[in-house]
Design an enzyme around this catalytic site. Sequence first.
Site, PDB file in Angstrom:
ATOM      1  N   TRP A   1       0.835  -1.200   0.000  1.00  0.00           N
ATOM      2  CA  TRP A   1       0.000   0.000   0.000  1.00  0.00           C
ATOM      3  C   TRP A   1       0.867   1.247   0.000  1.00  0.00           C
ATOM      4  O   TRP A   1       0.354   2.356  -0.210  1.00  0.00           O
ATOM      5  CB  TRP A   1      -0.957  -0.004   1.190  1.00  0.00           C
ATOM      6  CG  TRP A   1      -0.306   0.213   2.540  1.00  0.00           C
ATOM      7  CD1 TRP A   1       0.781  -0.423   3.056  1.00  0.00           C
ATOM      8  CD2 TRP A   1      -0.732   1.131   3.547  1.00  0.00           C
ATOM      9  NE1 TRP A   1       1.060   0.025   4.316  1.00  0.00           N
ATOM     10  CE2 TRP A   1       0.149   0.975   4.650  1.00  0.00           C
ATOM     11  CE3 TRP A   1      -1.774   2.054   3.645  1.00  0.00           C
ATOM     12  CZ2 TRP A   1       0.020   1.726   5.823  1.00  0.00           C
ATOM     13  CZ3 TRP A   1      -1.902   2.793   4.805  1.00  0.00           C
ATOM     14  CH2 TRP A   1      -1.010   2.628   5.877  1.00  0.00           C
ATOM     15  N   ASP A   2       2.166   1.070   0.235  1.00  0.00           N
ATOM     16  CA  ASP A   2       3.104   2.198   0.197  1.00  0.00           C
ATOM     17  C   ASP A   2       2.896   3.034  -1.065  1.00  0.00           C
ATOM     18  O   ASP A   2       2.977   4.266  -1.030  1.00  0.00           O
ATOM     19  CB  ASP A   2       4.552   1.684   0.188  1.00  0.00           C
ATOM     20  CG  ASP A   2       4.875   0.770   1.348  1.00  0.00           C
ATOM     21  OD1 ASP A   2       3.951   0.082   1.820  1.00  0.00           O
ATOM     22  OD2 ASP A   2       6.030   0.718   1.762  1.00  0.00           O
TER      23      ASP A   2
ATOM     24  N   LYS B   1       2.424   0.362  16.140  1.00  0.00           N
ATOM     25  CA  LYS B   1       3.561   0.452  15.228  1.00  0.00           C
ATOM     26  C   LYS B   1       3.479   1.769  14.463  1.00  0.00           C
ATOM     27  O   LYS B   1       4.452   2.493  14.313  1.00  0.00           O
ATOM     28  CB  LYS B   1       3.542  -0.733  14.272  1.00  0.00           C
ATOM     29  CG  LYS B   1       4.689  -0.759  13.279  1.00  0.00           C
ATOM     30  CD  LYS B   1       4.588  -1.987  12.373  1.00  0.00           C
ATOM     31  CE  LYS B   1       5.775  -2.072  11.411  1.00  0.00           C
ATOM     32  NZ  LYS B   1       5.652  -3.245  10.507  1.00  0.00           N
ATOM     33  N   GLN B   2       2.295   2.057  13.937  1.00  0.00           N
ATOM     34  CA  GLN B   2       1.954   3.354  13.364  1.00  0.00           C
ATOM     35  C   GLN B   2       0.481   3.571  13.669  1.00  0.00           C
ATOM     36  O   GLN B   2      -0.285   2.617  13.776  1.00  0.00           O
ATOM     37  CB  GLN B   2       2.231   3.402  11.867  1.00  0.00           C
ATOM     38  CG  GLN B   2       1.438   2.416  11.040  1.00  0.00           C
ATOM     39  CD  GLN B   2       1.859   2.390   9.587  1.00  0.00           C
ATOM     40  OE1 GLN B   2       2.476   1.461   9.130  1.00  0.00           O
ATOM     41  NE2 GLN B   2       1.512   3.427   8.853  1.00  0.00           N
TER      42      GLN B   2
ATOM     43  N   GLU C   1       0.174  -2.628  12.479  1.00  0.00           N
ATOM     44  CA  GLU C   1       0.354  -4.081  12.380  1.00  0.00           C
ATOM     45  C   GLU C   1       0.722  -4.740  13.706  1.00  0.00           C
ATOM     46  O   GLU C   1       0.933  -5.952  13.752  1.00  0.00           O
ATOM     47  CB  GLU C   1       1.394  -4.397  11.311  1.00  0.00           C
ATOM     48  CG  GLU C   1       0.905  -4.030   9.919  1.00  0.00           C
ATOM     49  CD  GLU C   1       1.968  -4.167   8.845  1.00  0.00           C
ATOM     50  OE1 GLU C   1       1.613  -4.024   7.662  1.00  0.00           O
ATOM     51  OE2 GLU C   1       3.143  -4.403   9.178  1.00  0.00           O
TER      52      GLU C   1
END
Length: 783
Positions: free
Chosen positions: A352-353, A608-609, A495
């Site tokens: 998805w980056d 994580k984010q 994640e």
Amino acid sequence: MKERTWLPGWTVERRAFDPAHTAKTESIYAQGNGYINVRCAEDERYVGQTRGTFATLTFNKALPDEVTELPNLPDVTAIDLTVNGERFSLDRGTYRDYLSRFDIRTGEVERSCVWTSPAGDAVRIRSRRMVSLAQKHVVAATLEIEALSGPVRLMVESGIDARMTSSGSQHLHDGEKRLIDGRILRMATRTSESRVPIAIHCEHSFSADPARALPVMQRRRFVMRYTFDLEPGVPLSMDKISCYHTGRDRSFASAERLGGIKDSARVLQVGDACITSVSSMGYEGLFEASRAAWERYWAHADVEIESDDPFDQLGMRFALYHLNIMIDRGEPRAGIGAKGMTGEGYKGHSFWDTEIFLLPYYALTDPAAARALLVYRYLSLPGAYAKAQENGYEGAMFPWESAWLDDGETTPLFGAADIVTGESIPILTGVLEHHITADIAWGVYLYHAVTGDEEFMDRYGCELMVECARFWASRVEWKPEARRYEITNVIGPDEYKEHVDNNAFTNYLAAFTLTHAADIIDAMPKRWPDACEQLSRRYNLHELAAKFRERAGGMYLPGPREDGLVPQNDQYLDLAEVDLSKYRSEAGVSSIFEDYGWEEANKVMVSKQADLVMLLRVMPDLFEPEVAKRNFVFYEGRCLHDSSLSHGQHGILAAWFGLEDMALDMYRHAVRVDFGENPTSSDEGIHSASMGNVWQCAACGFAGLMWEHGELSFANHLPGTWKRLAFEMSWQGSRLRVTVEPDAMTVEHLSGAPVSFTIDGRAFSVSHEEPQARCVCGAGDAA
């Protein structure tokens, strides 16, 4: 990195060699053009080196139980020197006057030193290397050796080495080796499973004839061994010109033959012609052509920053350099790997980056490149259909990790060891991280909003949106007791949280996909008749639009609680809180897993984010400003930024919310993901998405660039220590230049149709007749 110096504007120098940290240097100084990328390993060999040469589209599966990956191709960068029988190496003998220079402006890497062998023979060595931006098949190097202490017998061994592996897996057959006309080394091989033919040619030329030239053919290796007798004061120079070609080159592809050709003879024929043509140019001729191509790139791509810290400018240009070499512009069969093509990390797969972190940059600076990236998703639909069917869904369920067009899901099944159980941790992203199908739909929306490309929508975009929406219409789950649709058992962008229900980012993006697809269906008959005709043969579009709206209207979309917090998912706000200061302050990532097992970390309030921050980024007007800011501050405090995707997005929101120091700190963190002092942060390749984040921080954060609802707007959030920020951008076929200063913003019209926009909420327009708009921000004046 030891004794590294940032020089003003464009150049990085290193004055000492540290073989323990060579892997990071190989990645961040990697050279390429999007077709072929080469890690910047030293010419000579060291323990811990990871030479890497990667050509786009050559994906292969080494073994039946492994996933497909971008193979490490035969290497041409190794050049072994022997001085009076002593092998040249900087960890043997002594050296002085060492200099390694990476020129971001031209993509050239230069190295020089004076080396004294263990026996006392001194030589001066200077080398330069490049991957051509003008001739995309070409890798070139030049080397100069001068005897200093007395006559020496020099042996040069150089050629093609196919003993490369990808983390131990060999992807290529031994192949055919041939010496042509006594000077051109040629190797023909092919990938083991995908059967992609690959041809490598190289030719050496010297300023003096060798005393002896001997071809050496070994298994998977073909080199020339040259011997010279050098006298002091008479330098010897060598040019090495190499070419790579594969059966998947664009020249061999067509609409009916996307996979190119399997005919090695044709690939060799093209390679033969190429090496003959380019070798006559020599290194200097090739470099000048490449330098000119880089100059044309920088003329429009450069982002100018005047800051109290020159690192801010250099870091931006470092990101722009990699944003140029990670993409074969206009190649619709290739995505962008999470590491670009600078290393073996993530096996060259696209995530998805691309849509969330990279597509905004390309759409707003080079729309043709952005279009090609989305056409790659369109051409990958067969794999997305297959994954949906395998999982019992309809439409297109895009793989979490994508490689070649029809490879489907390529996410590995297992990863690192769990500190508690000792077992390999299952990688569930390919099974549960479904939001990528909404991210791609958002990418289609973004591209169309900023380009107005109607032909793209007619040929590709409408179908992509409809098929993504068909997936979500089948994926959502009706909950009778709550009388609503929900999405359970997923992984969001965070994640560190698996098997969650009603992940806010996923639910909102799924609802967006359904609603936007329904709107597109309604507009199809008049705006995109070809798409309407094609899709009408497969579906009752009226019923489909009604179904999409019913699902979206009934979707559970988490909203603010009484305390103003929006639940990241159903479970998150009930998790145990722990002191994260230890992990937030450490330079490395994932250090929490040195104290917690994977399941344990899943039960504490750590990210994580931050999912909510990502949601606020892609839907900036979703909540009232005070609610959005409260959630940003809350989730930022629980985020470890263990993802390279994180800092840049947080920096954008920090700028929007007036958190100036945090915004600038996040920008610099995004740069330092790769370009910082951590000696191992980029061993397996640079972080592609972080490069897009660096640009987004400046353009979308500090300049407030937005495209919501297809309307262009800016806002001045320039950091107090920056005096000026300037960049070019595209908007619906027109070209603009935006300049941000502490008390004003200026937008200049460079080409195209008139453009309307707002600056800090005030309406402006520019055109050929009125080429400039200036807003004196906060002073109440506009000119």
